[in-house]
Design a protein around this motif. Structure first.
Motif, mmCIF file in Angstrom:
data_model
loop_
_atom_site.group_PDB
_atom_site.id
_atom_site.type_symbol
_atom_site.label_atom_id
_atom_site.label_comp_id
_atom_site.label_asym_id
_atom_site.label_seq_id
_atom_site.Cartn_x
_atom_site.Cartn_y
_atom_site.Cartn_z
ATOM 1 N N GLY A 1 0.822 -1.209 0.000
ATOM 2 C CA GLY A 1 0.000 0.000 0.000
ATOM 3 C C GLY A 1 0.846 1.244 0.000
ATOM 4 N N THR B 1 -0.067 5.384 -1.178
ATOM 5 C CA THR B 1 -1.127 6.167 -0.559
ATOM 6 C C THR B 1 -0.903 7.659 -0.703
ATOM 7 O OG1 THR B 1 -1.234 4.380 1.041
ATOM 8 C CG2 THR B 1 -2.508 6.334 1.533
ATOM 9 N N PHE C 1 0.055 1.937 9.294
ATOM 10 C CA PHE C 1 -0.504 3.053 8.544
ATOM 11 C C PHE C 1 -0.455 4.373 9.302
ATOM 12 C CE2 PHE C 1 -4.102 5.858 7.714
ATOM 13 C CZ PHE C 1 -3.811 6.225 6.415
ATOM 14 N N ASN D 1 4.074 3.513 2.901
ATOM 15 C CA ASN D 1 3.321 2.608 3.754
ATOM 16 C C ASN D 1 3.541 1.179 3.267
ATOM 17 O OD1 ASN D 1 1.381 1.421 5.451
ATOM 18 N ND2 ASN D 1 -0.310 1.939 4.074
ATOM 19 N N THR E 1 -3.165 -2.242 0.958
ATOM 20 C CA THR E 1 -4.505 -1.670 1.061
ATOM 21 C C THR E 1 -5.518 -2.775 1.377
ATOM 22 O OG1 THR E 1 -3.954 0.077 -0.500
ATOM 23 C CG2 THR E 1 -6.297 -0.412 -0.184
ATOM 24 N N GLY E 2 -6.377 -2.484 2.352
ATOM 25 C CA GLY E 2 -7.423 -3.425 2.719
ATOM 26 C C GLY E 2 -7.051 -4.383 3.828
ATOM 27 N N GLY F 1 -5.264 0.490 8.945
ATOM 28 C CA GLY F 1 -5.273 0.135 7.538
ATOM 29 C C GLY F 1 -6.126 1.116 6.759
ATOM 30 N N VAL F 2 -6.183 0.922 5.453
ATOM 31 C CA VAL F 2 -6.961 1.807 4.585
ATOM 32 C C VAL F 2 -7.704 0.980 3.541
ATOM 33 C CG1 VAL F 2 -5.611 3.921 4.811
ATOM 34 C CG2 VAL F 2 -4.879 2.178 3.183
ATOM 35 N N ARG F 3 -8.851 1.501 3.111
ATOM 36 C CA ARG F 3 -9.602 0.929 1.991
ATOM 37 C C ARG F 3 -9.229 1.671 0.718
ATOM 38 N NH1 ARG F 3 -15.661 -0.284 3.255
ATOM 39 N NH2 ARG F 3 -15.905 1.427 1.800
ATOM 40 N N GLU F 4 -9.598 1.058 -0.424
ATOM 41 C CA GLU F 4 -9.258 1.681 -1.709
ATOM 42 C C GLU F 4 -9.828 3.088 -1.827
ATOM 43 O OE1 GLU F 4 -7.336 0.992 -4.113
ATOM 44 O OE2 GLU F 4 -6.786 -1.107 -3.811
ATOM 45 N N TRP G 1 -10.495 5.145 0.523
ATOM 46 C CA TRP G 1 -9.766 6.053 1.399
ATOM 47 C C TRP G 1 -8.461 6.493 0.754
ATOM 48 C CZ3 TRP G 1 -10.127 3.292 6.852
ATOM 49 C CH2 TRP G 1 -11.473 3.094 7.171
ATOM 50 N N VAL G 2 -7.804 5.551 0.077
ATOM 51 C CA VAL G 2 -6.579 5.899 -0.638
ATOM 52 C C VAL G 2 -6.877 6.915 -1.734
ATOM 53 C CG1 VAL G 2 -4.742 4.998 -2.119
ATOM 54 C CG2 VAL G 2 -5.500 3.664 -0.133
#
Length: 361
Positions: free
Chosen positions: A42, A45, A63, A82, A86-87, A312-315, A317-318
């Protein structure tokens, strides 16, 4: 630690030449101890994840601290990446060799301290054993940690001396300031010519972001009549309890998001829900929603809404360039307003928030 870039701002080639060779104990050590399944990194970002940077590169194992690092490094030649795909959640994940190679190739490694991410501990030990000059930046240094929650599985071990401390300190914005300071000192050591910018960025972030988040959280919890919140999530929210005085009851009674939910955990959650007349609960964004759905079926709970320990992050959010600040305001704060009874779901968050996040998949 010696400086890792030359006077013209180019990254050190020592580590890169070693890695390209693909031989020696370092490569063997990583292949042996860090082989595991993962997706792609990821690292994009912040839009600077491509190879070929002219300045130093720092990689982060979590993250939240990647986000702090990129804010501190803004307007300097330092790139912060990062490592968590992602996810995925940053705790309870095992990287494959490609992630490990990024650590070796980096000029600095931002990590969360011992005993939290075993793969990071092994990577650090291998770097030391093979005399790789990747600078280590421990974000937890000097942070006052609290003892493990009574709600934890009694076989659980935390971090620190005796392994009896809770590592999730960054959920408290005041404690998060120490992590910002630690990253700042590390980046100053990495790129001393940009010390003034690093320090100015860090002070702005602590004052304009972390202080504001803390004040806004405090207002939410001060306004609440309810003092117990049920979460269908792992035991990562004790620092919210410690800072703001509301009891956060986790469903998964261990520190890792990958922990199993036992029948006794469901039974205890049902008791808490019944005794406290709970209608809405929080559910971990990067954790299974199966237990939350079970509680809706078997209790008076009407819906679950999202919570996350910024791991963490979702798509999407990125795509929207969300960091710690945006996640606080768009995910955790609206959910806390709902589960505390301050607002009905339809009045929390932005327009359409309730429809987007009610019983999310």
């Amino acid at each position: 630690m010696t400086d890792t870039y030359d006077p013209e701002g180019r990254s050190s080639s020592t580590r890169r030449r070693f890695l390209a060779g693909g031989t020696g104990l370092l490569a063997a050590g990583f292949a042996g101890c860090l082989g595991g399944a993962s997706g792609s990194s990821g690292s994009d970002t912040d839009g600077t994840g491509d190879d070929g940077e002219d300045g130093p590169v720092a990689v982060a194992s979590f993250f939240s601290f990647y986000d702090f690092g990129r804010k501190i490094a803004a307007d300097t030649p330092v790139t912060v990446r990062n490592l968590i795909p992602t996810g995925l959640h940053g705790h309870g994940w095992e990287p494959n060799a490609s992630i490990t190679r990024q650590i070796v190739d980096a000029d600095a490694f931002i990590h969360v301290g011992e005993d939290f991410q075993p793969w990071a501990d092994r990577a650090i030990q291998t770097l030391k054993d093979d005399n790789v000059d990747t600078q280590l930046i421990n974000v937890r240094e000097g942070v006052e940690l609290v003892p493990l929650a009574e709600t934890l599985d009694r076989d659980e071990e935390g971090v620190g001396e005796g392994r009896g401390l809770d590592p999730h300190f960054w959920l408290d914005p005041q404690r998060a300031k120490q992590a910002v300071d630690n990253i700042t000192e590390g980046l100053v050591e990495l790129a001393p010519d940009h010390e003034e910018t690093f320090r100015a960025n860090a002070e702005t972030y602590k004052t304009d972001v972390l202080e504001r988040i803390d004040a806004d959280y405090q207002a939410i919890f001060d306004a609440a009549d309810r003092d117990v919140v049920q979460l269908a999530a792992h035991n990562a929210f004790q620092y919210i309890t410690d800072r703001y005085g509301v009891e956060m009851r986790p469903l998964v009674v261990n520190l890792a998001a990958s922990g199993d939910v036992k029948p006794s955990d469901i039974t205890e959650a049902k008791r808490v829900i019944d005794e406290n007349d709970i209608r809405y609960i929080g559910a971990g964004v990067f954790e299974t929603r199966r237990p939350a759905k079970q509680l809706i079926t078997e209790t008076q709970v009407e819906a679950y809404f999202p919570v996350t320990p910024y791991a963490g992050v979702r798509e999407d959010w990125v795509e929207n360039n969300w960091g710690y600040e945006e996640i606080a305001y768009n995910i955790n704060m609206p959910t806390f307003e709902v589960v505390l009874g301050n607002k009905p779901p339809e009045e929390a968050g932005h327009d359409g928030w309730a429809a987007e996040w009610r019983n999310f998949e």
